[in-house]
Structures are given as C-alpha cells and as structure tokens.
Enzyme design. Structure first.
Site, PDB file in Angstrom:
ATOM      1  N   ASP A 189      25.242  30.440  30.287  1.00 19.46           N
ATOM      2  CA  ASP A 189      24.929  31.057  29.660  1.00 19.46           C
ATOM      3  C   ASP A 189      25.761  31.540  28.887  1.00 19.46           C
ATOM      4  O   ASP A 189      27.216  31.385  29.734  1.00 19.46           O
ATOM      5  CB  ASP A 189      24.168  31.877  29.689  1.00 19.46           C
ATOM      6  CG  ASP A 189      23.800  33.141  27.674  1.00 19.46           C
ATOM      7  OD1 ASP A 189      23.587  32.715  27.292  1.00 19.46           O
ATOM      8  OD2 ASP A 189      24.173  34.114  28.703  1.00 19.46           O
TER       9      ASP A 189
ATOM     10  N   ASP B 256      27.105  34.383  25.592  1.00 21.29           N
ATOM     11  CA  ASP B 256      27.689  35.812  25.560  1.00 21.29           C
ATOM     12  C   ASP B 256      26.526  36.819  26.370  1.00 21.29           C
ATOM     13  O   ASP B 256      25.246  36.874  26.715  1.00 21.29           O
ATOM     14  CB  ASP B 256      26.869  36.076  24.164  1.00 21.29           C
ATOM     15  CG  ASP B 256      27.281  35.726  23.025  1.00 21.29           C
ATOM     16  OD1 ASP B 256      27.229  34.563  21.750  1.00 21.29           O
ATOM     17  OD2 ASP B 256      28.928  35.363  23.610  1.00 21.29           O
TER      18      ASP B 256
HETATM   19  C1  XBP Z   1      23.501  35.262  22.150  1.00 25.20           C
HETATM   20  C2  XBP Z   1      23.109  35.480  21.065  1.00 25.20           C
HETATM   21  C3  XBP Z   1      23.888  34.533  19.932  1.00 25.20           C
HETATM   22  C4  XBP Z   1      25.151  36.084  20.018  1.00 25.20           C
HETATM   23  C5  XBP Z   1      25.659  35.760  18.354  1.00 25.20           C
HETATM   24  O1  XBP Z   1      23.751  33.955  22.893  1.00 25.20           O
HETATM   25  O2  XBP Z   1      21.764  35.041  20.706  1.00 25.20           O
HETATM   26  O3  XBP Z   1      23.553  34.646  18.880  1.00 25.20           O
HETATM   27  O4  XBP Z   1      24.961  36.971  19.414  1.00 25.20           O
HETATM   28  O5  XBP Z   1      26.669  34.545  18.188  1.00 25.20           O
HETATM   29  P1  XBP Z   1      23.523  33.340  24.604  1.00 25.20           P
HETATM   30  P2  XBP Z   1      25.857  33.920  17.205  1.00 25.20           P
HETATM   31  O6  XBP Z   1      22.543  32.588  24.392  1.00 25.20           O
HETATM   32  O7  XBP Z   1      25.337  33.026  24.379  1.00 25.20           O
HETATM   33  O8  XBP Z   1      23.534  34.536  25.237  1.00 25.20           O
HETATM   34  O9  XBP Z   1      26.047  35.280  15.262  1.00 25.20           O
HETATM   35  O10 XBP Z   1      26.952  32.467  17.033  1.00 25.20           O
HETATM   36  O11 XBP Z   1      24.763  33.325  17.267  1.00 25.20           O
HETATM   37 MG    MG Z   2      23.419  36.022  27.098  1.00 26.16          MG
END
Ligand code: XBP
Ligand code: MG
Length: 246
Positions: free
Chosen positions: A12, A14
C-alpha cells in the site's frame, strides 16, 4: 501440505510506505482556501473522513453527508466541482512532497532494496492518485523508482476503492501469482479488508490516523517495518494457513 513459497510483496502507499496523510490533510485544506471555501478538516475530522478511501470520494462524502454549506449541488455540478477541488489538492500535495515534506517509514527502504536479491517481486496496490505515487517515490527512490515494481495498481487503474478488493485482484492478475504466494503490507482497516477479500495475507503497520482501527484479520500487526527482514516475512508467511491448497 507444504506452505506456499512467498513470491511477492504488495505495498500500500499512503500510511504504509510513508506517513503521508498529514500532508494530504494539509493539501486538502489548502485547496479549500484556494477555492474560497470556508471548509477546514482538522485531525479529528480527517481521522473520521479517512474511513472513506479516495480523495474525490472523501470530498463528496463530506459535502453530501456533513452538508457544510447546506445541500450539495446536483450530481453533475458536484462531480465537476469535486474534480476541480481534487486537482487543486493534488497539485499542492505534489509541491509539498517535492519540498521534502515526507520520507519513507522506517524499514521500508531496506525491504524494497533487499527484496529482489532475495527472490521477491514488488508491487503497489493503492487508492491514491498516480501523481502522488510519483511525487513520493521519485523523491524517495529516485527517478527510476518505477523499475523496482513489477506492477503498480492505483486510483487510475482501479476505480473501485478499498475496501473493495479490485486493486489487489488486478495486482495479482498482472503479477500472475496466486494470493497465497504474496504478502500485502497495509496501514488501515480498509486496506486490510481489501487485501483479505482478495485472499492475500496482510501485515499491518498502523499509523496515528489508523491505530484505533480493527486489525483482527491481519497475519501480524507491527509498529513499523523497522528491522523487519525478508527472512522474517518468509517465516511469518510460511506460518499462514495454506489458502492455495485448503
Ligand atoms: C489512501 C487514500 C487516498 C489518500 C489521498 O490511499 O485513501 O485517498 O488518502 O490520496 P492508500 P488521493 O490506499 O495508499 O492507503 O487524494 O489521491 O485519493
Ligand atoms: Mg494506506
């Protein structure tokens, strides 16, 4: 039955590769100011809003469900406005990351750099936007970061966001691997659910925005990947129920 051999790590982005959400939150708030909206997402509200994966989905949810300005506009207008807000936010996020706002979480770089020599392929499965991945990994791993990952699945290739398993199912398909031959590295309950629904065992490294969430389904929960070796991951993976040959 001999447990399956671990063949790939699926990361993953973020909250897992880096603690990005505080920078995302700042970018959302900067976009609201630029759009002359008197919206402000504080940490407490953002922690709740993070239960909605995807920035555009998060803004839409906030506007429709929390009604900061009264009823949201009709669907067509709403979608266009949300897109414009999200474009503003993504530009601010990229700038903040380029200015050095982020670094990889402990242990992540070591695993990414050691995996290939230890016979592991790497992939990414995220709900975030491609521009955000580029900003983070170009800065952290260099311009050739993409060469390290056999597969990258993101918001542009998998529009159905976690906890839907689409992003992981597509990653498995492109890796041409069975779920039981992989390990997912996640930070959130939505991510854990998405990978689990794709039958992939998951190791969770929570962060301050997700530490309160339920990780019962995880193979293991670690404070971070600091000191975690490929040998550790292979041992933990070998101890999972053999879902390839139930
Ligand atoms: C986490 C998310 C993303 C980020 C913001 O992604 O839900 O929406 O919070 O990025 P991950 P965007 O699956 O990597 O944990 O504004 O581009 O959505
Ligand atoms: Mg994440």
């Amino acid at each position: 039955m001999k447990p399956p051999t671990l063949r790939a790590l699926i990361f993953d982005v973020d909250g897992t590769l880096a603690d990005t959400e505080s920078v995302h939150r700042a970018a959302f708030n900067a976009a609201f100011v630029e759009a002359r909206l008197d919206w402000h997402w504080d940490e407490e509200l953002y922690t709740r809003l993070l239960e909605v994966s995807g920035g555009k989905e998060r803004i839409t949810h906030y506007w429709q469900r929390l009604r900061p300005d009264g009823p949201a506009p009709p669907p067509g207008v709403l979608a266009d406005t949300v897109q414009r807000l999200h474009d503003l936010k993504t530009a601010v996020y990229s700038r903040l990351v380029a200015e050095g706002a982020l670094q990889l979480r402990p242990g992540v770089r070591q695993l990414i750099e050691s995996a290939p020599a230890e016979g592991l392929r790497l992939a990414i499965a995220t709900t975030t936007s491609p521009a955000n991945i580029e900003a983070l990994l170009q800065g952290a791993l260099g311009a050739d970061w993409r060469a390290r990952f056999d597969v990258v699945e993101d918001a542009s290739t998998a529009p159905r966001k976690k906890p839907h398993p689409q992003v992981y199912l597509q990653a498995l398909q492109r890796l041409e691997l069975e779920a039981c031959a992989c390990l997912a590295l996640e930070d959130s309950a939505n991510g854990l659910q998405a990978a689990t629904r794709a039958l992939i065992p998951v190791i969770v490294t929570p962060n301050p925005f997700t530490a309160h969430q339920d990780f019962t389904a995880a193979l293991r929960v670690l404070p971070s990947l600091e000191g975690t070796t490929v040998a550790d991951l292979r041992a933990w993976h070998a101890a999972t129920p053999d879902s390839c040959h139930p």
